[in-house]
Design an enzyme around this catalytic site. Structure first.
Site, PDB file in Angstrom:
ATOM      1  N   HIS A   1     -23.173  42.601  44.754  1.00  0.00           N
ATOM      2  CA  HIS A   1     -23.673  43.710  45.379  1.00  0.00           C
ATOM      3  C   HIS A   1     -22.730  43.732  46.824  1.00  0.00           C
ATOM      4  O   HIS A   1     -21.936  42.791  47.131  1.00  0.00           O
ATOM      5  CB  HIS A   1     -25.043  43.173  45.802  1.00  0.00           C
ATOM      6  CG  HIS A   1     -25.143  42.033  46.812  1.00  0.00           C
ATOM      7  ND1 HIS A   1     -25.082  40.814  46.239  1.00  0.00           N
ATOM      8  CD2 HIS A   1     -25.420  42.104  47.843  1.00  0.00           C
ATOM      9  CE1 HIS A   1     -25.209  39.976  47.340  1.00  0.00           C
ATOM     10  NE2 HIS A   1     -25.472  40.747  48.380  1.00  0.00           N
TER      11      HIS A   1
ATOM     12  N   ASP B   1     -23.670  44.987  50.769  1.00  0.00           N
ATOM     13  CA  ASP B   1     -24.872  45.056  52.011  1.00  0.00           C
ATOM     14  C   ASP B   1     -25.137  46.384  52.348  1.00  0.00           C
ATOM     15  O   ASP B   1     -23.979  47.129  52.711  1.00  0.00           O
ATOM     16  CB  ASP B   1     -24.730  44.098  52.884  1.00  0.00           C
ATOM     17  CG  ASP B   1     -24.809  42.638  52.327  1.00  0.00           C
ATOM     18  OD1 ASP B   1     -25.246  42.437  51.332  1.00  0.00           O
ATOM     19  OD2 ASP B   1     -24.014  41.775  52.997  1.00  0.00           O
TER      20      ASP B   1
ATOM     21  N   HIS C   1     -19.789  41.283  46.868  1.00  0.00           N
ATOM     22  CA  HIS C   1     -19.856  39.639  47.060  1.00  0.00           C
ATOM     23  C   HIS C   1     -20.946  39.241  46.406  1.00  0.00           C
ATOM     24  O   HIS C   1     -21.781  39.771  45.828  1.00  0.00           O
ATOM     25  CB  HIS C   1     -19.762  39.159  48.359  1.00  0.00           C
ATOM     26  CG  HIS C   1     -21.111  39.798  49.317  1.00  0.00           C
ATOM     27  ND1 HIS C   1     -21.043  41.129  49.555  1.00  0.00           N
ATOM     28  CD2 HIS C   1     -22.367  39.185  49.575  1.00  0.00           C
ATOM     29  CE1 HIS C   1     -22.105  41.382  50.268  1.00  0.00           C
ATOM     30  NE2 HIS C   1     -22.918  40.258  50.204  1.00  0.00           N
TER      31      HIS C   1
ATOM     32  N   ARG D   1     -27.799  24.688  47.877  1.00  0.00           N
ATOM     33  CA  ARG D   1     -26.767  25.751  48.945  1.00  0.00           C
ATOM     34  C   ARG D   1     -27.831  26.453  49.796  1.00  0.00           C
ATOM     35  O   ARG D   1     -28.756  26.838  49.276  1.00  0.00           O
ATOM     36  CB  ARG D   1     -25.895  26.693  48.191  1.00  0.00           C
ATOM     37  CG  ARG D   1     -25.018  27.574  49.117  1.00  0.00           C
ATOM     38  CD  ARG D   1     -24.000  28.490  48.387  1.00  0.00           C
ATOM     39  NE  ARG D   1     -23.095  29.061  49.376  1.00  0.00           N
ATOM     40  CZ  ARG D   1     -23.115  30.220  50.003  1.00  0.00           C
ATOM     41  NH1 ARG D   1     -24.323  30.842  49.823  1.00  0.00           N
ATOM     42  NH2 ARG D   1     -22.283  30.653  50.987  1.00  0.00           N
TER      43      ARG D   1
END
Length: 338
Positions: A205, A207, A262, A272
């Protein structure tokens, strides 16, 4: 500049967080910008034009704040599922698990999304704070102010380098109390067994906002997409931040800056944890190419729209959709008609 990291493991509140695993070799070098360097603004603009992504060092954020926020986030995600669910489902604020947005996107993830403005505070943001410790809320509020300052500083450097007047033209969109910014914390849980192939933690996607400021623990998984469509790994670094160009800044620079696609892949037993501050303009702000950069409207690549309009369109789309396509100006003729 290349930063070499040494492997390390830490225990935070009895939760094991693995740091600095080996990353696959990347065919590109991620730009590293020292914010105290006299050439920082030139380096930032070059990185925004070429990659839409860069690492920030010498940022001035105290390591103790980063450690505390990480500890508090780990505590929250370690809560019983029934307790976390009291802060959900995300609307988009609040707690969410596996489901990302309302349009069918899923991932190996749980997250909280918090409104970065105290006026008004969303009910789901309040619900998250009610399930967390008092220290969590206090730490989040300090961290948000630090991220607001960093994103504003980066935007002012951009304005200075591009000779945008006044130099606060971009940063004021983040500094004003009406700014529609938010903070997201993503937790990608550890897996009992390493899968045979990489799985999607957070799908590809861009941002929507002006810029995003991202920090994570030292677990790999973040990738960015180059202009030729190649996906490359971003080596993790828990002591630094990564700045990501958003769709809004791409429009305001008339495509001069690129909103980088990203994603996060999970293929490891290591958990994570990432925090992303999305620096957004006020809902009523009109977004269009800046006249000082593109004086003639016939040269605009995008139509004018409000941030509210774009945000609404973004929430109606799937993660991987090209949202800016709805706001691109149509050419006066097509090749087929020539």
């Amino acid at each position: 500049m290349v930063v070499m990291l040494q492997p390390e493991a830490v225990i935070l509140n009895n939760s094991q967080v693995y740091v600095n695993p080996k990353c696959k070799p990347s065919p590109v070098q991620i730009p590293v910008v020292n914010l105290t360097d006299q050439n920082a603004k030139t380096q930032i603009v070059k990185a925004c034009e070429e990659l839409g992504f860069f690492k920030v060092v010498s940022h001035g954020v105290q390591p103790e704040l980063l450690t505390q926020l990480e500890e508090e986030a780990i505590k929250f995600f370690a809560l019983p599922q029934s307790q976390k669910d009291k802060a959900g489902p995300a609307d988009p604020f609040g707690y969410g698990s596996k489901r990302i947005g309302p349009n069918g996107d899923v991932g190996w993830i749980e997250y909280i999304l918090l409104n970065a403005n105290s006026d008004p505070t969303s009910t789901k943001t309040t619900a998250v704070f009610q399930q967390a410790t008092t220290t969590f809320r206090e730490t989040v509020e300090v961290y948000i102010e630090e991220m607001k300052d960093m994103s504003s500083k980066v935007l002012e450097m951009v304005a200075e380098e591009l000779k945008i007047e006044p130099k606060e033209k971009l940063s004021k969109l983040v500094k004003v109390k009406e700014s529609d910014s938010c903070l997201r914390m993503n937790h990608y849980p550890a897996k009992e067994e390493t899968p045979d192939k990489e799985e999607v933690g957070f799908g590809e996607h861009t941002d929507p906002q002006l810029v995003s400021v991202l920090r994570s623990n030292d677990t790999e998984g973040l990738q960015i997409c180059l202009k030729d469509g190649t996906w490359v790994d971003v080596p993790p670094d828990h002591s630094s931040f990564f700045v990501i160009v958003g769709d809004t800044l791409q429009v305001m620079t008339n495509g001069g800056f690129k909103s980088v696609k990203h994603r996060v892949l999970t293929n490891t037993k290591r958990s994570r944890l990432s925090m992303i501050y999305f620096a957004g303009p006020p809902l009523t702000e009109k977004i269009a190419p800046l006249s000082c950069l593109v004086p003639k409207q016939e040269d605009w690549l995008y139509k004018e729209f409000t941030w509210s309009q774009y945000k609404s369109a973004a929430y109606k789309s799937k993660l991987g959709d090209y949202r800016l396509g709805l706001f691109e100006k149509q050419l006066p003729f097509s090749i087929s008609s020539v």
